[in-house]
Design a protein around this motif. Structure first.
Motif, PDB file in Angstrom:
ATOM      1  N   ARG A  77       8.294  19.152  99.672  1.00 48.99           N
ATOM      2  CA  ARG A  77       9.412  18.593  98.896  1.00 48.99           C
ATOM      3  C   ARG A  77       9.515  19.260  97.534  1.00 48.99           C
ATOM      4  NH1 ARG A  77       7.532  13.578 100.998  1.00 48.99           N
ATOM      5  NH2 ARG A  77       6.484  13.177  99.006  1.00 48.99           N
ATOM      6  N   ARG A  78       8.378  19.481  96.881  1.00 44.45           N
ATOM      7  CA  ARG A  78       8.406  20.158  95.581  1.00 44.45           C
ATOM      8  C   ARG A  78       8.934  21.581  95.728  1.00 44.45           C
ATOM      9  NH1 ARG A  78       5.514  18.457  91.131  1.00 44.45           N
ATOM     10  NH2 ARG A  78       6.581  20.246  90.203  1.00 44.45           N
ATOM     11  N   LEU A 102      10.971  22.643  97.985  1.00 45.79           N
ATOM     12  CA  LEU A 102      12.391  22.599  98.331  1.00 45.79           C
ATOM     13  C   LEU A 102      13.269  22.465  97.085  1.00 45.79           C
ATOM     14  CD1 LEU A 102      13.885  22.783 101.030  1.00 45.79           C
ATOM     15  CD2 LEU A 102      14.001  20.281 101.058  1.00 45.79           C
ATOM     16  N   THR A 103      12.747  21.801  96.061  1.00 39.39           N
ATOM     17  CA  THR A 103      13.505  21.678  94.815  1.00 39.39           C
ATOM     18  C   THR A 103      13.617  23.007  94.076  1.00 39.39           C
ATOM     19  OG1 THR A 103      11.550  21.062  93.524  1.00 39.39           O
ATOM     20  CG2 THR A 103      12.792  19.280  94.565  1.00 39.39           C
ATOM     21  N   PRO A 159      16.170  15.970 108.855  1.00 40.88           N
ATOM     22  CA  PRO A 159      15.157  16.379 107.883  1.00 40.88           C
ATOM     23  C   PRO A 159      14.878  17.880 107.927  1.00 40.88           C
ATOM     24  CG  PRO A 159      14.485  14.362 108.987  1.00 40.88           C
ATOM     25  CD  PRO A 159      15.715  14.838 109.690  1.00 40.88           C
ATOM     26  N   ALA A 164       3.523  17.143 102.815  1.00 41.77           N
ATOM     27  CA  ALA A 164       4.899  16.678 102.626  1.00 41.77           C
ATOM     28  C   ALA A 164       5.300  16.798 101.153  1.00 41.77           C
ATOM     29  CB  ALA A 164       5.028  15.237 103.102  1.00 41.77           C
ATOM     30  N   TRP A 165       4.370  16.456 100.250  1.00 41.14           N
ATOM     31  CA  TRP A 165       4.669  16.540  98.812  1.00 41.14           C
ATOM     32  C   TRP A 165       4.900  17.991  98.380  1.00 41.14           C
ATOM     33  CZ3 TRP A 165       1.796  18.695  94.679  1.00 41.14           C
ATOM     34  CH2 TRP A 165       2.290  18.378  93.400  1.00 41.14           C
TER      35      TRP A 165
END
Length: 261
Positions: free
Chosen positions: A250-251, A253-254, A103, A246-247
């Protein structure tokens, strides 16, 4: 379990590297301990003039200082790599992490270690133990268990705030964690009872950036002071903060576009 073992193996490698320079290690440990001692001396000077601050005694405020120290210590010792995220984004170093079967958020978190965190944990633990020994609290097995859950949750909130604010670097693209550092500095306000602050600041520390759940509300539960029941909400706040962090990561990272090299 494999992921957990890998995480601690990476941290262990950083610890062994740091211990190659024993002088630096002991200087950092000594400096951290001295800083916490200075905090206690500072509080002693304040309470030598006033018996209480808005109803909060010396040992209650020491407990709040201790909670902040423990949370920051855990963050430094186990998740210091978060503070390098802005540099990794700016330099395109996340490219390597994206192709590894591990991860990305854990790779980022374990990319560095702050050995000064060990000193914060030790001194914070001693401060909290001393504070709890000087207050009249009836301890029972359920209360001890709930207290441990609240403390762990408070630490999780601090780690989640660090991750979320450092993840802002995906949008800001600055080589330094300017936003995260500013928020971290604001967290120092949680060393004192939030009841002494104006309403707007109470709302900010209690809801917008819930630093109050790192120190103030957990201490109210541990000491049975004021609205102690609010401290029991700390685990729920921790779950919310971890999910949001975490959200956001992840956002972010996109949006990562590498450095083009």
């Amino acid at each position: 379990m494999r992921t957990v073992r890998m995480y601690f193996r990476l941290l262990g490698a950083h610890i062994r590297a740091l211990l190659e320079y024993e002088g630096d290690f002991w200087i950092m440990m000594g400096g951290t301990i001295v800083m916490q001692v200075v905090n206690v001396v500072f509080l002693s000077a304040i309470f030598a003039k006033v018996p209480a601050i808005n109803g909060w005694t010396f040992w209650a405020v020491v407990a709040m200082f201790a909670m902040v120290a423990i949370a920051e210590g855990v963050g430094s010792l186990f998740f210091e790599g978060m503070w390098n995220l802005a540099w990794q984004i700016n330099q395109g170093e996340l490219d390597y992490m994206l192709v590894r079967p591990y991860p990305v958020v854990l790779q980022v978190s374990s990319a560095n270690i702050g050995i000064n965190g060990l000193g914060n944990i030790l001194t914070g633990g001693l401060m909290l133990g001393a504070a709890l020994s000087h207050v009249d609290v009836s301890w029972s097995a359920p209360r001890i268990l709930l207290g441990a859950v609240v403390i762990v949750s408070a630490i999780a909130i601090k780690v989640a705030i660090n991750l979320a604010t450092n993840a802002a670097a995906f949008w800001m693209q600055s080589p330094g964690p300017i936003f995260a550092f500013a928020v971290h500095q604001a967290g120092d306000l949680a060393r004192f009872p939030i009841s002494v602050y104006p309403l707007a600041l109470k709302a900010a520390l209690g809801f917008a950036l819930p630093f109050a759940f790192v120190s103030f509300f957990p201490v109210t539960f541990l000491l049975g002071h004021g609205q102690a029941w609010v401290g029991l909400l700390t685990p729920l706040v921790a779950v919310y903060c971890l999910a949001m962090a975490a959200w956001i990561f992840r956002r972010g990272l996109t949006r990562y576009e590498s450095a083009g090299n």
